[in-house]
Design an enzyme around this catalytic site. Structure first.
Site, mmCIF file in Angstrom:
data_model
loop_
_atom_site.group_PDB
_atom_site.id
_atom_site.type_symbol
_atom_site.label_atom_id
_atom_site.label_comp_id
_atom_site.label_asym_id
_atom_site.label_seq_id
_atom_site.Cartn_x
_atom_site.Cartn_y
_atom_site.Cartn_z
ATOM 1 C CE1 TYR A 163 -4.546 -2.101 4.960
ATOM 2 C CE2 TYR A 163 -3.264 -0.143 4.423
ATOM 3 C CZ TYR A 163 -3.967 -1.260 4.018
ATOM 4 O OH TYR A 163 -4.085 -1.547 2.678
ATOM 5 C CB SER A 186 -0.878 0.004 1.257
ATOM 6 O OG SER A 186 -1.519 1.248 1.446
#
Length: 237
Positions: A155, A141
């Protein structure tokens, strides 16, 4: 020149929805035999029906290391190899910031996003070493490139670590013919957005990356000739 990957065996986790689903479909269209893994058999069955006979299902919770080993053993028995591993399973939670994230949610994110990637990479490496070839594509990501409040500490930390895992694979395994790539997308219109603290509108979803864009990118990486390694790819809306 892009390589012909027809007949290669590709294992895709998180294959029931989003990036994993699109990657599985694109690889199958290119002639790969695709093994679909995820936690929900019903959504995997829908993806398999789109692909047809060149797909098979291995239901899996990637956070369970023993289950990961069992799936890889099954793939070895059925196909004898794994040419491409696309490790796309990932989660986030609504209460994701320091003031409201629970230790249970932290553990769940780390178990799936980080430990799951490690378990899958570790499980396929012996097969790839024996083959003298293999490609691992970890779906990371843009959260791996900086720290921001939107994605939250769990995350963000997990994706930083996924990039570190990928780069360590390149350093340690390239002389065994094994390549690795971390794909780092910005916002993508996938079901993970449903857990955003502030809902993403339909009009905004149309403006950001689509799962099909990432599926095409996975296919592009998979078609690179064996002497080419794309260490890390950043892609944004």
């Amino acid at each position: 020149m892009l390589a012909d990957i027809k007949g290669q065996v590709a294992w895709v986790t998180g294959a029931g929805t989003g990036i994993g689903e699109s990657a599985a479909i694109k690889l199958a269209e290119a002639g790969c035999k695709v093994i679909l893994s995820g936690r929900r058999n019903d959504v995997l069955s829908k993806v398999s029906s789109k692909i047809g006979p060149d797909s098979s299902i291995q239901t899996l919770d990637v956070s369970n290391s023993e289950s990961v080993k069992e799936v890889v053993a099954h793939i070895k028995n059925q196909f004898g190899k794994v040419d491409i591993g696309v490790f796309s399973a990932g989660v986030n939670v609504q209460n994701r910031r320091w003031h409201n994230i629970s230790t249970e949610d932290w553990d769940d994110i780390i178990d799936i996003n980080l430990k799951g990637v490690f378990y899958c990479c570790q499980a396929v490496l012996p097969l790839m070493r024996d083959q003298g070839s293999g490609l691992i594509i970890n779906i990371s990501s843009m959260a791996s490139k900086n720290a921001g409040a939107m994605t939250g500490p769990a995350y963000t930390s997990s994706k930083h670590a996924v990039n570190a895992i990928t780069h360590s694979l390149i350093l340690e395994e390239r002389n065994n013919g094994i390549r690795a790539t971390a794909i780092c997308p910005g916002e993508v219109s996938t079901p993970i957005l449903d857990n955003r603290p502030v809902p993403v509108s339909a009009s905004d979803r149309e403006k950001i990356l689509q799962s099909e864009d990432l599926g095409e990118l996975v296919l592009f990486v998979a078609k690179q000739p064996p002497h080419v390694t794309l260490n890390e790819i950043l892609i944004n809306p």
